[in-house]
Structure formats: C-alpha cells, structure tokens
Design a protein around this motif. Structure first.
Motif, PDB file in Angstrom:
ATOM      1  N   LYS A   3     -46.025 -81.346  66.443  1.00 43.35           N
ATOM      2  CA  LYS A   3     -44.714 -81.994  66.303  1.00 43.35           C
ATOM      3  C   LYS A   3     -44.558 -83.154  67.292  1.00 43.35           C
ATOM      4  O   LYS A   3     -44.167 -84.258  66.919  1.00 43.35           O
ATOM      5  CB  LYS A   3     -43.581 -80.974  66.509  1.00 43.35           C
ATOM      6  N   THR A   4     -44.879 -82.888  68.546  1.00 37.00           N
ATOM      7  CA  THR A   4     -44.734 -83.922  69.571  1.00 37.00           C
ATOM      8  C   THR A   4     -45.695 -85.079  69.305  1.00 37.00           C
ATOM      9  O   THR A   4     -45.333 -86.254  69.439  1.00 37.00           O
ATOM     10  CB  THR A   4     -44.992 -83.326  70.969  1.00 37.00           C
ATOM     11  N   THR A   5     -46.896 -84.736  68.912  1.00 38.20           N
ATOM     12  CA  THR A   5     -47.901 -85.753  68.595  1.00 38.20           C
ATOM     13  C   THR A   5     -47.394 -86.635  67.454  1.00 38.20           C
ATOM     14  O   THR A   5     -47.509 -87.872  67.497  1.00 38.20           O
ATOM     15  CB  THR A   5     -49.224 -85.067  68.177  1.00 38.20           C
ATOM     16  N   CYS A  26     -51.318 -85.039  56.515  1.00 38.78           N
ATOM     17  CA  CYS A  26     -51.142 -86.178  57.422  1.00 38.78           C
ATOM     18  C   CYS A  26     -51.988 -85.979  58.665  1.00 38.78           C
ATOM     19  O   CYS A  26     -52.475 -84.881  58.935  1.00 38.78           O
ATOM     20  CB  CYS A  26     -49.664 -86.344  57.796  1.00 38.78           C
ATOM     21  N   ASP A  27     -52.180 -87.055  59.386  1.00 38.78           N
ATOM     22  CA  ASP A  27     -52.817 -87.000  60.693  1.00 38.78           C
ATOM     23  C   ASP A  27     -51.736 -87.360  61.701  1.00 38.78           C
ATOM     24  O   ASP A  27     -51.317 -88.523  61.784  1.00 38.78           O
ATOM     25  CB  ASP A  27     -53.974 -88.005  60.754  1.00 38.78           C
ATOM     26  N   ALA A  28     -51.293 -86.373  62.447  1.00 41.28           N
ATOM     27  CA  ALA A  28     -50.144 -86.561  63.340  1.00 41.28           C
ATOM     28  C   ALA A  28     -50.416 -87.588  64.434  1.00 41.28           C
ATOM     29  O   ALA A  28     -49.491 -88.048  65.091  1.00 41.28           O
ATOM     30  CB  ALA A  28     -49.742 -85.225  63.968  1.00 41.28           C
ATOM     31  N   ARG A  29     -51.676 -87.958  64.623  1.00 43.46           N
ATOM     32  CA  ARG A  29     -51.995 -88.923  65.692  1.00 43.46           C
ATOM     33  C   ARG A  29     -51.938 -90.353  65.198  1.00 43.46           C
ATOM     34  O   ARG A  29     -52.003 -91.292  65.983  1.00 43.46           O
ATOM     35  CB  ARG A  29     -53.398 -88.631  66.242  1.00 43.46           C
ATOM     36  N   ASP A  30     -51.851 -90.499  63.888  1.00 44.94           N
ATOM     37  CA  ASP A  30     -51.964 -91.817  63.278  1.00 44.94           C
ATOM     38  C   ASP A  30     -50.613 -92.325  62.777  1.00 44.94           C
ATOM     39  O   ASP A  30     -49.959 -91.689  61.956  1.00 44.94           O
ATOM     40  CB  ASP A  30     -52.957 -91.744  62.119  1.00 44.94           C
ATOM     41  N   PHE A  42     -45.457 -73.309  66.831  1.00 43.45           N
ATOM     42  CA  PHE A  42     -45.951 -73.714  68.143  1.00 43.45           C
ATOM     43  C   PHE A  42     -47.291 -74.446  68.019  1.00 43.45           C
ATOM     44  O   PHE A  42     -48.232 -73.952  67.404  1.00 43.45           O
ATOM     45  CB  PHE A  42     -46.110 -72.457  69.008  1.00 43.45           C
ATOM     46  N   GLY A  43     -47.331 -75.654  68.587  1.00 39.74           N
ATOM     47  CA  GLY A  43     -48.595 -76.366  68.670  1.00 39.74           C
ATOM     48  C   GLY A  43     -49.120 -76.964  67.378  1.00 39.74           C
ATOM     49  O   GLY A  43     -50.298 -77.306  67.282  1.00 39.74           O
ATOM     50  N   VAL A  44     -48.273 -77.126  66.381  1.00 40.23           N
ATOM     51  CA  VAL A  44     -48.761 -77.692  65.114  1.00 40.23           C
ATOM     52  C   VAL A  44     -48.857 -79.217  65.158  1.00 40.23           C
ATOM     53  O   VAL A  44     -49.362 -79.827  64.219  1.00 40.23           O
ATOM     54  CB  VAL A  44     -47.881 -77.304  63.903  1.00 40.23           C
ATOM     55  N   VAL A  64     -49.493 -80.830  55.881  1.00 40.06           N
ATOM     56  CA  VAL A  64     -50.630 -80.213  56.558  1.00 40.06           C
ATOM     57  C   VAL A  64     -51.150 -81.216  57.582  1.00 40.06           C
ATOM     58  O   VAL A  64     -51.541 -82.330  57.223  1.00 40.06           O
ATOM     59  CB  VAL A  64     -51.754 -79.866  55.556  1.00 40.06           C
ATOM     60  N   ASN A  65     -51.102 -80.844  58.863  1.00 42.19           N
ATOM     61  CA  ASN A  65     -51.649 -81.714  59.900  1.00 42.19           C
ATOM     62  C   ASN A  65     -53.163 -81.512  59.940  1.00 42.19           C
ATOM     63  O   ASN A  65     -53.647 -80.423  60.219  1.00 42.19           O
ATOM     64  CB  ASN A  65     -51.018 -81.380  61.257  1.00 42.19           C
ATOM     65  N   LEU A  66     -53.873 -82.565  59.629  1.00 40.21           N
ATOM     66  CA  LEU A  66     -55.336 -82.469  59.522  1.00 40.21           C
ATOM     67  C   LEU A  66     -55.979 -82.581  60.897  1.00 40.21           C
ATOM     68  O   LEU A  66     -56.404 -83.643  61.319  1.00 40.21           O
ATOM     69  CB  LEU A  66     -55.869 -83.571  58.617  1.00 40.21           C
TER      70      LEU A  66
HETATM   71  N1  LIG Z   1     -57.572 -83.201  66.843  1.00 35.61           N
HETATM   72  C1  LIG Z   1     -56.248 -83.238  66.655  1.00 35.61           C
HETATM   73  N2  LIG Z   1     -55.471 -82.750  67.619  1.00 35.61           N
HETATM   74  C2  LIG Z   1     -54.149 -82.766  67.425  1.00 35.61           C
HETATM   75  C3  LIG Z   1     -53.560 -83.298  66.245  1.00 35.61           C
HETATM   76  N3  LIG Z   1     -52.215 -83.139  66.341  1.00 35.61           N
HETATM   77  C4  LIG Z   1     -51.989 -82.558  67.494  1.00 35.61           C
HETATM   78  N4  LIG Z   1     -53.138 -82.328  68.174  1.00 35.61           N
HETATM   79  C5  LIG Z   1     -53.278 -81.667  69.467  1.00 35.61           C
HETATM   80  O1  LIG Z   1     -52.751 -80.367  69.330  1.00 35.61           O
HETATM   81  C6  LIG Z   1     -52.049 -79.973  70.499  1.00 35.61           C
HETATM   82  C7  LIG Z   1     -50.612 -79.581  70.147  1.00 35.61           C
HETATM   83  O2  LIG Z   1     -49.942 -80.741  69.660  1.00 35.61           O
HETATM   84  P1  LIG Z   1     -48.404 -80.978  69.974  1.00 35.61           P
HETATM   85  O3  LIG Z   1     -48.057 -82.270  69.364  1.00 35.61           O
HETATM   86  O4  LIG Z   1     -48.118 -80.787  71.415  1.00 35.61           O
HETATM   87  O5  LIG Z   1     -47.759 -79.773  69.164  1.00 35.61           O
HETATM   88  P2  LIG Z   1     -46.242 -79.328  69.140  1.00 35.61           P
HETATM   89  O6  LIG Z   1     -45.969 -78.872  67.765  1.00 35.61           O
HETATM   90  O7  LIG Z   1     -45.377 -80.367  69.688  1.00 35.61           O
HETATM   91  O8  LIG Z   1     -46.290 -78.103  70.111  1.00 35.61           O
HETATM   92  P3  LIG Z   1     -45.048 -77.306  70.755  1.00 35.61           P
HETATM   93  O9  LIG Z   1     -43.953 -78.301  70.986  1.00 35.61           O
HETATM   94  O10 LIG Z   1     -45.580 -76.731  72.017  1.00 35.61           O
HETATM   95  O11 LIG Z   1     -44.689 -76.264  69.739  1.00 35.61           O
HETATM   96  C8  LIG Z   1     -52.110 -81.145  71.450  1.00 35.61           C
HETATM   97  O12 LIG Z   1     -53.149 -80.917  72.355  1.00 35.61           O
HETATM   98  C9  LIG Z   1     -52.447 -82.312  70.545  1.00 35.61           C
HETATM   99  O13 LIG Z   1     -53.163 -83.312  71.226  1.00 35.61           O
HETATM  100  C10 LIG Z   1     -54.437 -83.824  65.250  1.00 35.61           C
HETATM  101  O14 LIG Z   1     -54.013 -84.308  64.203  1.00 35.61           O
HETATM  102  N5  LIG Z   1     -55.772 -83.764  65.495  1.00 35.61           N
END
Ligand SMILES: Nc1nc2c(ncn2[C@@H]2O[C@H](COP(=O)(O)OP(=O)(O)OP(=O)(O)O)[C@@H](O)[C@H]2O)c(=O)[nH]1
Ligand SMILES: [Mg+2]
Lengths: 126, 204
Positions: free
Chosen positions: B29-31, B169-173, B25-27, B140-142
């Motif tokens: 994935k969606t990002t 990795c950086d999931a935002r990039d 949860f919240g790692v 590893v999401n940094l």
């Molecule tokens: N600073 C930072 N924030 C991040 C990064 N990746 C994700 N986030 C934040 O972390 C939170 C969770 O990211 P999601 O992409 O929603 O995670 P998820 O794995 O899809 O979460 P679930 O589907 O709820 O399990 C969000 O508020 C993102 O904006 C990152 O690399 N850096």
C-alpha cells in the motif's frame, strides 16, 4: 463523554489521552462531518485573532492561512490527532476564520463529471 | 441533506477527491501511494494514537501496533482546481472504525492483494464487498514482476463477483499505479449514473 472514566488514577500531565479532551472541552461529536480529504483555507490572516488561540488551534489556523490543505494534511503537519484537529477546525470554521471547500456530504463522490475529470487528470501519468 | 452544519462553506474553488488503498499487511500500500504521490506519503503516528485510544487502549506499547496501524496518505494535483488524495488503510480488522472514516466520501477503492499471501487481504475484500458502498477494484501486486497465478484462480479464491474488476499492477511503477487508479475510477463511473443508488449511499 464516558471516556474520561479511563483516566482515573492518572494525572493530566502523564496521561496522553487527557489533552485532547481538554483542548476540545470534551467535545468529540459533530466534528466527524469534516472528511479527511476536505480542503481547508482561510479568508485572510488575522494576527490578533491568532494570538488569542491555544497553541494547537493557532498552529492549525496559521498553517491553513498559508496554504490550502486537507484536514488530514493539517493534522499530520501540525502533529495534532485527527479527532482533535476536526473539532478545532470546526470551531474555526464556525467562527468564520476558516473555510471548508467541497467535498460536502451532499456532493456525491460518484458524480459523473467529477470522475471524468479525475480520469482526464490521471491520463498525464499513463 | 446533512443539516445543522455550522461549518462555513463556500462554493468550491478547488475540489478534492479521495481514493482508498486497502489490503492486508505488507501488500504494498505504501509503495503504491509513494509511486505516484507528489508529497512523501504522510505517515501518521497521531492517527495511530487516536485509533488506539478509541478502539483498543491496550494496544498502546505493543510494538506491533506501530507497523500495522500507521497509515499513509498521498496527494496528486490533477488540475489547478482538482486534488486527488490516496489514503492507505491500516490492515487490521480491529481498526475498521477507521476504515469507515477513511471510506466516507471516497470515490473508489483499490484493494491490493499479494498472491503469495492472498488470505491477508480477505478482510479488506470482505469490507468493500459487504460493509461499504464504495465501488472497488482488486489489484494483484506483482511482487516478482510476473504473474504466478491465473487471474481466474485469484478471482475464485477471493470469491469475487464478476462485477468486480480484477487487475494486476506493479506498486513500484508510477504508470502502473496510475493504471490501477484509472481502473478504479472507471469502475466507479459505472456506478455513477444520475440519481444512482450508489451515489447517495456512498455519500452517506
Ligand atoms: N519486489 C517488490 N517489492 C515490493 C513491491 N511492492 C512492495 N514491495 C515491498 O514489499 C514491502 C511491503 O511494502 P509496503 O508498501 O510497505 O506495504 P504496506 O501494504 O504499506 O505494508 P503495511 O503498511 O505495513 O501494511 C516493502 O519492503 C516493499 O519495498 C513490488 O511490487 N515488488
Ligand atoms: Mg504501509
């Protein structure tokens, strides 16, 4: 399908689980073969045929006639649960109204050529 | 192979490929999926409904269900005749039947971990390690843009065999996400081989 047992005491109108069974005549088997990422398209659009379909099947049929999309996309865009979508799409495919492109169960997702093409494609993002 | 299919198939004009993006949860994935998908990640309430029905009818109405079960997928057109789909898996173990469904026919998987909360990704690592034939890498999401734990420590904590690639990795990039996907597909390629055991199993 024993799942109908849990519907006791609730009417079809209020129970959110009834409709899928009705839509698919109780069938849930045999549709699992359609992978979520399988691409679905149509050989052509037949408005007379479309008019004979229930709304859900019709929505899927018409969407698939306008673009080639995956099973998952069709499900999401038509707002129809995945399991129901699979059954309805299977029916439409059996009737020759829709076509499923690869992947099939027989084509390996680890095919070397396929993976190399994916790597090539990803290079444009690197 | 699977005979008895009544589906009307034809030689592929377009091919689709699927990679699974897993993790707790919240790692991120969606990002991760959003960073590279050409369509906004499709968030699927209807899948949730189905999962609740088949797996856990009591979960309906549980507010938490909405956040944890919602699942996303994205699409990347790699060539005119080749489409890559990314499917995020719902985090909770009780939705593992969906993981089986999503993993079936997948060409690889990326398991995302957050080193601040490593344990939430244990189930996902376990799943691909023990219960699935889909080759996977761990990324590893940094979150803070920097690496706080040496990768070897992370590897030990996750009990990862040396065979499983561990990357950051950086999931935002987008480029970083493309790099993680490339690592996953490259790893799958090592499982490829003509008539390889894994090919047959993964397509089961
Ligand atoms: N600073 C930072 N924030 C991040 C990064 N990746 C994700 N986030 C934040 O972390 C939170 C969770 O990211 P999601 O992409 O929603 O995670 P998820 O794995 O899809 O979460 P679930 O589907 O709820 O399990 C969000 O508020 C993102 O904006 C990152 O690399 N850096
Ligand atoms: Mg998410």
């Amino acid at each position: 399908m024993s799942g109908n047992g849990q519907l006791r005491g609730r009417t079809a109108a209020t129970n959110p689980w009834v409709r899928p069974y009705v839509l698919t005549s109780g069938r849930t088997r045999g549709a699992g073969e359609l992978l979520v990422h399988a691409l679905v398209s149509a050989p052509g659009y037949d408005p007379q045929f479309a008019a004979t379909l229930l709304p859900e099947a019709r929505a899927l049929y018409e969407r698939a006639c306008t673009s080639t999309e995956s099973v998952a996309e069709l499900s999401a865009h038509c707002g129809i649960p995945l399991g129901v979508t699979r059954v309805l799409l299977s029916d439409l495919c059996s009737a020759g109204r829709l076509l499923v492109d690869a992947p099939t169960a027989a084509a390996s997702p680890l095919d070397r050529n396929l993976l190399e093409r994916v790597l090539d494609g990803l290079r444009q993002y690197a | 192979m699977a005979s008895g299919s009544t589906l009307n198939r034809r030689p592929a004009r377009r091919t689709s490929v699927k990679l699974v993006i897993a993790g707790g949860f919240g790692v991120g994935k969606t990002t991760f999926v959003s960073a590279i998908s050409e369509i906004p990640p499709v968030n699927t309430d209807n899948w949730m409904t189905e999962a609740s029905r088949t797996v856990d009818p009591l979960a309906v109405g549980d507010a938490k269900t909405t956040t944890t079960v919602a699942m996303d997928f994205g699409r990347i057109t790699l060539a005119q005749d080749l489409v890559l789909y990314l499917f995020g898996t719902p985090g909770q173990a009780r939705f593992w039947p969906m993981w089986d469904d999503l993993s079936r026919g997948a060409s690889g998987a990326v398991v995302l971990v957050d080193t601040r909360r490593l344990a939430i990704s244990f189930p996902a690592v376990n799943y691909f390690d023990a219960d699935s034939d889909v080759p996977f890498v761990v990324a590893v999401n940094l979150f803070d843009g920097q690496q706080t734990h040496p990768l070897e420590e992370v590897r030990d904590a996750l009990r990862l065999s040396g065979e499983v690639p561990l990357i950051t990795c950086d999931a935002r990039d987008r480029r970083s996400v493309a790099g993680a996907l490339t690592a996953a597909v490259s790893h799958s390629l090592r499982h490829s081989g003509a008539g390889g055991r894994h090919g047959a199993l993964a397509a089961r």
